[in-house]
Design a protein around this motif. Structure first.
Motif, PDB file in Angstrom:
ATOM      1  N   GLN A  88       1.451 -14.009 -53.075  1.00  0.00           N
ATOM      2  CA  GLN A  88       0.871 -13.546 -54.335  1.00  0.00           C
ATOM      3  C   GLN A  88       1.103 -14.559 -55.456  1.00  0.00           C
ATOM      4  O   GLN A  88       0.216 -14.816 -56.282  1.00  0.00           O
ATOM      5  N   ALA A  89       2.293 -15.164 -55.480  1.00  0.00           N
ATOM      6  CA  ALA A  89       2.587 -16.181 -56.497  1.00  0.00           C
ATOM      7  C   ALA A  89       1.638 -17.370 -56.368  1.00  0.00           C
ATOM      8  O   ALA A  89       1.132 -17.892 -57.371  1.00  0.00           O
ATOM      9  N   LEU A  90       1.371 -17.803 -55.137  1.00  0.00           N
ATOM     10  CA  LEU A  90       0.457 -18.916 -54.903  1.00  0.00           C
ATOM     11  C   LEU A  90      -0.956 -18.569 -55.379  1.00  0.00           C
ATOM     12  O   LEU A  90      -1.621 -19.387 -56.030  1.00  0.00           O
ATOM     13  N   GLU A  91      -1.407 -17.369 -55.069  1.00  0.00           N
ATOM     14  CA  GLU A  91      -2.740 -16.950 -55.510  1.00  0.00           C
ATOM     15  C   GLU A  91      -2.812 -16.828 -57.027  1.00  0.00           C
ATOM     16  O   GLU A  91      -3.870 -17.068 -57.622  1.00  0.00           O
ATOM     17  N   ASN A  92      -1.701 -16.490 -57.659  1.00  0.00           N
ATOM     18  CA  ASN A  92      -1.690 -16.354 -59.121  1.00  0.00           C
ATOM     19  C   ASN A  92      -1.805 -17.697 -59.832  1.00  0.00           C
ATOM     20  O   ASN A  92      -2.516 -17.823 -60.835  1.00  0.00           O
ATOM     21  N   ILE A  93      -1.078 -18.707 -59.332  1.00  0.00           N
ATOM     22  CA  ILE A  93      -1.026 -19.960 -60.090  1.00  0.00           C
ATOM     23  C   ILE A  93      -2.111 -20.954 -59.706  1.00  0.00           C
ATOM     24  O   ILE A  93      -2.454 -21.834 -60.496  1.00  0.00           O
TER      25      ILE A  93
ATOM     26  N   GLU B 218       7.967 -19.916 -70.390  1.00  0.00           N
ATOM     27  CA  GLU B 218       6.909 -20.587 -71.155  1.00  0.00           C
ATOM     28  C   GLU B 218       6.941 -22.095 -71.024  1.00  0.00           C
ATOM     29  O   GLU B 218       5.915 -22.755 -71.209  1.00  0.00           O
ATOM     30  N   SER B 219       8.105 -22.660 -70.694  1.00  0.00           N
ATOM     31  CA  SER B 219       8.210 -24.121 -70.581  1.00  0.00           C
ATOM     32  C   SER B 219       7.656 -24.640 -69.251  1.00  0.00           C
ATOM     33  O   SER B 219       7.588 -25.851 -69.032  1.00  0.00           O
ATOM     34  N   VAL B 220       7.265 -23.733 -68.368  1.00  0.00           N
ATOM     35  CA  VAL B 220       6.672 -24.091 -67.077  1.00  0.00           C
ATOM     36  C   VAL B 220       5.239 -23.572 -67.060  1.00  0.00           C
ATOM     37  O   VAL B 220       4.962 -22.477 -67.555  1.00  0.00           O
ATOM     38  N   ILE B 221       4.327 -24.346 -66.502  1.00  0.00           N
ATOM     39  CA  ILE B 221       2.931 -23.896 -66.425  1.00  0.00           C
ATOM     40  C   ILE B 221       2.861 -22.613 -65.606  1.00  0.00           C
ATOM     41  O   ILE B 221       3.336 -22.544 -64.471  1.00  0.00           O
ATOM     42  N   ASN B 222       2.284 -21.573 -66.208  1.00  0.00           N
ATOM     43  CA  ASN B 222       2.124 -20.290 -65.520  1.00  0.00           C
ATOM     44  C   ASN B 222       0.660 -19.874 -65.581  1.00  0.00           C
ATOM     45  O   ASN B 222      -0.163 -20.576 -66.207  1.00  0.00           O
ATOM     46  N   PRO B 223       0.269 -18.780 -64.934  1.00  0.00           N
ATOM     47  CA  PRO B 223      -1.151 -18.414 -64.899  1.00  0.00           C
ATOM     48  C   PRO B 223      -1.806 -18.231 -66.263  1.00  0.00           C
ATOM     49  O   PRO B 223      -3.038 -18.310 -66.370  1.00  0.00           O
ATOM     50  N   TYR B 224      -1.015 -18.030 -67.317  1.00  0.00           N
ATOM     51  CA  TYR B 224      -1.569 -17.778 -68.647  1.00  0.00           C
ATOM     52  C   TYR B 224      -1.357 -18.943 -69.611  1.00  0.00           C
ATOM     53  O   TYR B 224      -1.675 -18.843 -70.790  1.00  0.00           O
ATOM     54  N   THR B 225      -0.813 -20.050 -69.118  1.00  0.00           N
ATOM     55  CA  THR B 225      -0.666 -21.246 -69.950  1.00  0.00           C
ATOM     56  C   THR B 225      -2.049 -21.813 -70.262  1.00  0.00           C
ATOM     57  O   THR B 225      -2.890 -21.937 -69.380  1.00  0.00           O
ATOM     58  N   LEU B 226      -2.279 -22.154 -71.532  1.00  0.00           N
ATOM     59  CA  LEU B 226      -3.575 -22.704 -71.922  1.00  0.00           C
ATOM     60  C   LEU B 226      -3.869 -23.984 -71.150  1.00  0.00           C
ATOM     61  O   LEU B 226      -2.999 -24.834 -70.971  1.00  0.00           O
ATOM     62  N   PHE B 227      -5.103 -24.109 -70.703  1.00  0.00           N
ATOM     63  CA  PHE B 227      -5.500 -25.259 -69.904  1.00  0.00           C
ATOM     64  C   PHE B 227      -5.620 -26.502 -70.773  1.00  0.00           C
ATOM     65  O   PHE B 227      -6.159 -26.461 -71.882  1.00  0.00           O
TER      66      PHE B 227
ATOM     67  N   SER C 208       6.056 -24.644 -60.845  1.00  0.00           N
ATOM     68  CA  SER C 208       5.304 -23.477 -61.324  1.00  0.00           C
ATOM     69  C   SER C 208       5.253 -22.373 -60.279  1.00  0.00           C
ATOM     70  O   SER C 208       5.352 -21.184 -60.605  1.00  0.00           O
ATOM     71  N   LEU C 209       5.089 -22.774 -59.011  1.00  0.00           N
ATOM     72  CA  LEU C 209       5.067 -21.787 -57.932  1.00  0.00           C
ATOM     73  C   LEU C 209       6.395 -21.045 -57.850  1.00  0.00           C
ATOM     74  O   LEU C 209       6.431 -19.812 -57.709  1.00  0.00           O
ATOM     75  N   LEU C 210       7.500 -21.767 -57.951  1.00  0.00           N
ATOM     76  CA  LEU C 210       8.824 -21.144 -57.897  1.00  0.00           C
ATOM     77  C   LEU C 210       9.030 -20.196 -59.078  1.00  0.00           C
ATOM     78  O   LEU C 210       9.563 -19.091 -58.910  1.00  0.00           O
ATOM     79  N   ALA C 211       8.614 -20.613 -60.260  1.00  0.00           N
ATOM     80  CA  ALA C 211       8.778 -19.767 -61.448  1.00  0.00           C
ATOM     81  C   ALA C 211       7.988 -18.475 -61.306  1.00  0.00           C
ATOM     82  O   ALA C 211       8.478 -17.382 -61.639  1.00  0.00           O
ATOM     83  N   GLU C 212       6.760 -18.563 -60.795  1.00  0.00           N
ATOM     84  CA  GLU C 212       5.942 -17.368 -60.622  1.00  0.00           C
ATOM     85  C   GLU C 212       6.514 -16.470 -59.528  1.00  0.00           C
ATOM     86  O   GLU C 212       6.528 -15.241 -59.650  1.00  0.00           O
ATOM     87  N   TYR C 213       7.012 -17.084 -58.453  1.00  0.00           N
ATOM     88  CA  TYR C 213       7.608 -16.319 -57.351  1.00  0.00           C
ATOM     89  C   TYR C 213       8.807 -15.506 -57.838  1.00  0.00           C
ATOM     90  O   TYR C 213       8.907 -14.299 -57.568  1.00  0.00           O
ATOM     91  N   PHE C 214       9.702 -16.124 -58.567  1.00  0.00           N
ATOM     92  CA  PHE C 214      10.893 -15.409 -59.032  1.00  0.00           C
ATOM     93  C   PHE C 214      10.565 -14.415 -60.140  1.00  0.00           C
ATOM     94  O   PHE C 214      11.245 -13.399 -60.291  1.00  0.00           O
ATOM     95  N   PHE C 215       9.502 -14.693 -60.905  1.00  0.00           N
ATOM     96  CA  PHE C 215       9.064 -13.704 -61.893  1.00  0.00           C
ATOM     97  C   PHE C 215       8.574 -12.439 -61.184  1.00  0.00           C
ATOM     98  O   PHE C 215       8.903 -11.310 -61.593  1.00  0.00           O
ATOM     99  N   LEU C 216       7.795 -12.607 -60.110  1.00  0.00           N
ATOM    100  CA  LEU C 216       7.305 -11.450 -59.356  1.00  0.00           C
ATOM    101  C   LEU C 216       8.444 -10.693 -58.680  1.00  0.00           C
ATOM    102  O   LEU C 216       8.337  -9.492 -58.436  1.00  0.00           O
TER     103      LEU C 216
ATOM    104  N   TYR D  42       5.017 -36.759 -58.937  1.00  0.00           N
ATOM    105  CA  TYR D  42       5.218 -36.031 -60.197  1.00  0.00           C
ATOM    106  C   TYR D  42       4.338 -34.786 -60.255  1.00  0.00           C
ATOM    107  O   TYR D  42       4.800 -33.692 -60.592  1.00  0.00           O
ATOM    108  N   GLY D  43       3.054 -34.933 -59.919  1.00  0.00           N
ATOM    109  CA  GLY D  43       2.141 -33.786 -59.957  1.00  0.00           C
ATOM    110  C   GLY D  43       2.543 -32.703 -58.983  1.00  0.00           C
ATOM    111  O   GLY D  43       2.469 -31.502 -59.294  1.00  0.00           O
ATOM    112  N   ALA D  44       3.005 -33.103 -57.783  1.00  0.00           N
ATOM    113  CA  ALA D  44       3.458 -32.126 -56.794  1.00  0.00           C
ATOM    114  C   ALA D  44       4.692 -31.389 -57.290  1.00  0.00           C
ATOM    115  O   ALA D  44       4.838 -30.181 -57.080  1.00  0.00           O
ATOM    116  N   MET D  45       5.595 -32.099 -57.965  1.00  0.00           N
ATOM    117  CA  MET D  45       6.795 -31.472 -58.502  1.00  0.00           C
ATOM    118  C   MET D  45       6.436 -30.427 -59.559  1.00  0.00           C
ATOM    119  O   MET D  45       6.997 -29.330 -59.584  1.00  0.00           O
ATOM    120  N   ILE D  46       5.475 -30.737 -60.423  1.00  0.00           N
ATOM    121  CA  ILE D  46       5.040 -29.784 -61.458  1.00  0.00           C
ATOM    122  C   ILE D  46       4.449 -28.532 -60.810  1.00  0.00           C
ATOM    123  O   ILE D  46       4.734 -27.396 -61.224  1.00  0.00           O
TER     124      ILE D  46
END
Length: 423
Positions: A44-49, A144-153, A127-135, A119-123
């Motif tokens: 679910q975290a992967l599908e979210n981000i 907010e300091s990590v890109i999440n599904p609601y971070t402005l593009f 984000s995936l880890l942050a969303e996973y632990f949030f869920l 670098y891009g893979a690390m970012i």
């Protein structure tokens, strides 16, 4: 509805031509987390981000003249972490140009340079880890300091920074190194084709050692790596093929020199060498050579010819007009020949920094280079918390280079934890 497409950047253009069944070109980034991974929550975290990372939400397509990326709306899958960097073809079946693998407490991302660099893979993995632990409700709100599904593009994230900084007035990048390099004459392994060995040292100790020698950690490790290959080389008879230059390439993150927030490839390569025909170099001599070569190269203006020439090569009318089915085998041959000009690669991702609430849930971070079928072995380095993790991936039976590397670290007073990772 027409799907959005993206041209490959000038690093990514090479990789579709060299992907094979046994050469996926995937590098790996792994996080060892607290507690067994809940697969359904991670899915679910992967599908979210994923929609928040448009350049990752793509698949590779074949054009008439060049391959390109196209939006991919298929549901992303999780994979068992059983065949590192192998068996997954990013150029087949509308696959994503990355995959997420799970085993026990490890969450691993395997990515291709078709879309991104380390670098891009690390970012993305952060984000995936942050969303996973949030869920999992490990923290009440998204970080907010990590890109999440609601971070402005930010459209700069998908920009081709090579095009942005290509200078029409820059001189052509000439080859500073010529001739074939020393390559270990060892027998390749059979399936599962890849051996991975991890060494861990204390970050504080190796930083203090580098500071004592008035060099950076990267320069110190490059000197150790050169010394290990030199130790190996003089095991062989004094034939010309075994006394070629030892040439090690190290990637440089150009974001440190040019302002951009791109999550696509934006790296340059620095090639360093020692010539064993001049005799055996002491460690101090190698360290001196590496240090001053790096000081000369780590200047923004020195990277401008590299950026400009790579863009001009892809844009050349003659090259662009050749159909892809003709171009692909030619690119593969040229790439294989180019690989014979280097002995190995040492890639230092730097220190991975996570927000405090996420750092407390991630125990270890690994970074493993993609397998190389000409050079046979590569090395990657990453720092996390107070650990510096050094990973070798090789496709040969012999682990003598790793053995000599370990001995050199120990000779300098470092305590080294060694583990051969199971495929």
């Amino acid at each position: 509805m027409k799907k959005i497409t993206y041209p490959l950047d000038n690093v990514g253009l090479i990789y579709p031509a060299i992907i094979t069944k046994n050469n996926s070109t995937l590098f790996r980034m792994s996080a060892h987390v607290k507690g067994l991974v809940h697969v359904s929550v991670l899915q679910q975290a992967l599908e979210n981000i994923l929609p928040r990372f448009p350049i990752f939400r793509t698949s590779l397509c074949r054009g008439v003249f060049w391959p390109y990326l196209e939006e991919n709306f298929r549901r992303p899958k999780l994979y068992p972490n059983d065949t590192p960097s192998q068996g997954y073809r990013v150029d087949k079946n509308h696959h994503y140009p990355f995959r997420i693998c799970v085993r026990g407490r490890n969450i691993t991302m395997e990515a291709s340079h078709i879309i991104t660099d380390g670098y891009g893979a690390m970012i993305f993995l952060r984000s995936l880890l942050a969303e996973y632990f949030f869920l999992l409700e490990k923290f009440p709100t998204r970080i907010e300091s990590v890109i999440n599904p609601y971070t402005l593009f930010n459209k700069d994230e998908i920009s081709d920074a090579y095009l942005r900084y290509a200078s029409s007035g820059a001189i052509h990048a000439s080859s500073k190194r010529s001739g074939y390099a020393f390559i270990e004459p060892a027998r390749k392994v059979s399936a599962p084709f890849l051996k991975i060995l991890r060494m861990t040292v204390t970050l504080d100790e190796i930083c203090a050692l580098a500071k004592k020698n008035k060099v950076t950690v990267t320069e110190f490790l490059l000197a150790i790596y050169f010394s290990a290959y030199q130790d190996l080389m003089f095991n062989y008879p004094p034939k010309e093929i075994y006394r070629r230059p030892i040439r090690i390439t190290t990637p440089v993150n150009l974001r440190k020199f040019f302002e951009t927030e791109t999550l696509r490839n934006f790296i340059a390569l620095i090639s360093l060498e020692i010539n064993p025909r001049l005799g055996v170099f002491s460690f101090e001599e190698i360290l001196h050579e590496v240090h001053y070569a790096m000081r000369r190269e780590l200047v923004a203006k020195h990277f401008q010819p590299f950026i400009g020439s790579s863009v001009r090569s892809a844009d050349a009318k003659l090259i662009a007009s050749i159909p892809l089915f003709i171009k692909k085998p030619v690119v593969r041959l040229f790439h294989a020949d180019a690989m014979r000009h280097e002995t190995s690669v040492l890639s230092n991702l730097g220190i991975v920094e996570l927000p405090p609430q996420l750092e407390s849930l991630v125990e270890r971070w690994d970074f493993t280079p993609a397998p190389k079928w000409v050079n046979k072995r590569d090395c990657s380095v990453v720092g996390y918390k107070n650990d510096l993790v050094i990973c070798f991936s090789r496709i040969v039976h012999s682990d003598l280079v790793e053995h000599y590397f370990y001995q050199r670290l120990v000779q300098h007073g470092l305590k080294v934890i060694v583990k051969e990772l199971e495929p």
